[in-house]
Design a protein around this motif. Structure first.
Motif, mmCIF file in Angstrom:
data_model
loop_
_atom_site.group_PDB
_atom_site.id
_atom_site.type_symbol
_atom_site.label_atom_id
_atom_site.label_comp_id
_atom_site.label_asym_id
_atom_site.label_seq_id
_atom_site.Cartn_x
_atom_site.Cartn_y
_atom_site.Cartn_z
ATOM 1 N N GLU A 105 0.834 -1.213 0.000
ATOM 2 C CA GLU A 105 0.000 0.000 0.000
ATOM 3 C C GLU A 105 0.865 1.258 0.000
ATOM 4 N N GLN A 106 1.915 1.244 0.785
ATOM 5 C CA GLN A 106 2.813 2.392 0.838
ATOM 6 C C GLN A 106 3.538 2.592 -0.481
ATOM 7 N N THR A 108 2.333 1.878 -3.474
ATOM 8 C CA THR A 108 1.355 2.490 -4.384
ATOM 9 C C THR A 108 1.292 3.990 -4.161
ATOM 10 N N ALA A 109 1.235 4.406 -2.907
ATOM 11 C CA ALA A 109 1.211 5.840 -2.585
ATOM 12 C C ALA A 109 2.515 6.515 -2.993
ATOM 13 N N ILE A 111 4.582 5.686 -5.489
ATOM 14 C CA ILE A 111 4.616 5.841 -6.948
ATOM 15 C C ILE A 111 3.765 7.036 -7.372
ATOM 16 N N ASP A 112 2.620 7.209 -6.719
ATOM 17 C CA ASP A 112 1.735 8.333 -7.052
ATOM 18 C C ASP A 112 2.357 9.687 -6.723
ATOM 19 N N ARG A 113 3.320 9.728 -5.816
ATOM 20 C CA ARG A 113 3.980 10.977 -5.408
ATOM 21 C C ARG A 113 4.929 11.525 -6.457
ATOM 22 N N TYR A 114 5.433 10.673 -7.334
ATOM 23 C CA TYR A 114 6.454 11.091 -8.303
ATOM 24 C C TYR A 114 5.831 11.434 -9.653
ATOM 25 N N ASP A 115 6.446 12.400 -10.340
ATOM 26 C CA ASP A 115 5.955 12.819 -11.657
ATOM 27 C C ASP A 115 6.270 11.770 -12.722
ATOM 28 N N GLN A 116 7.463 11.166 -12.629
ATOM 29 C CA GLN A 116 7.879 10.183 -13.623
ATOM 30 C C GLN A 116 8.449 8.966 -12.916
ATOM 31 N N VAL A 117 8.240 7.783 -13.526
ATOM 32 C CA VAL A 117 8.720 6.526 -12.956
ATOM 33 C C VAL A 117 9.431 5.739 -14.043
#
Length: 120
Positions: A105-106, A108-109, A111-117
């Motif tokens: 769960e952490q 997932t959160a 990954i959502d914090r970053y602009d690019q992966v």
């Protein structure tokens, strides 16, 4: 303002060039003050195993590169706790003490914090 970048390293250090390439990207980003993070996932957690013998596998040791990350301003270091446990590693006893063990769960959160992966 520069976009933030998360690099996800999913390969073991001895399985090919991907682990080294992920570290090179992160070190280069850190050298240019790019907001950057590094997540060790799946077999990538093997890069954080204690007491590796790279010479036995005729590979270059990545531990010096890992230890250099904070010196390059890379402080956002993470490891998947589930991946570590599944591979017999203690998520709280990894070679890179700065790496924070995260749950699914952490992650997932995160990954959502970053602009690019980028996943390697």
């Amino acid at each position: 303002m520069p976009k933030s970048l998360l690099v996800i390293s999913r390969q073991a250090p001895w399985s090919g060039p991907s682990a080294r390439e992920a570290l090179d990207i992160v070190l280069a980003g850190g050298a240019f003050d790019l907001p950057i993070g590094l997540l060790f996932l799946d077999d990538g957690v093997f890069q954080l195993a204690v007491q590796q013998n790279a010479k036995a596998l005729q590979q270059k040791d990545l531990s010096a590169n890992l230890q250099a990350l904070p010196m390059f301003g890379v402080e956002e270091l993470f490891a998947c706790a589930e991946s570590a446990t599944e591979r017999g590693l203690d998520p709280n006893g990894l070679a890179l003490q700065e790496a924070q063990a995260l749950s699914a769960e952490q992650i997932t959160a995160l990954i959502d914090r970053y602009d690019q992966v980028i996943t390697l």
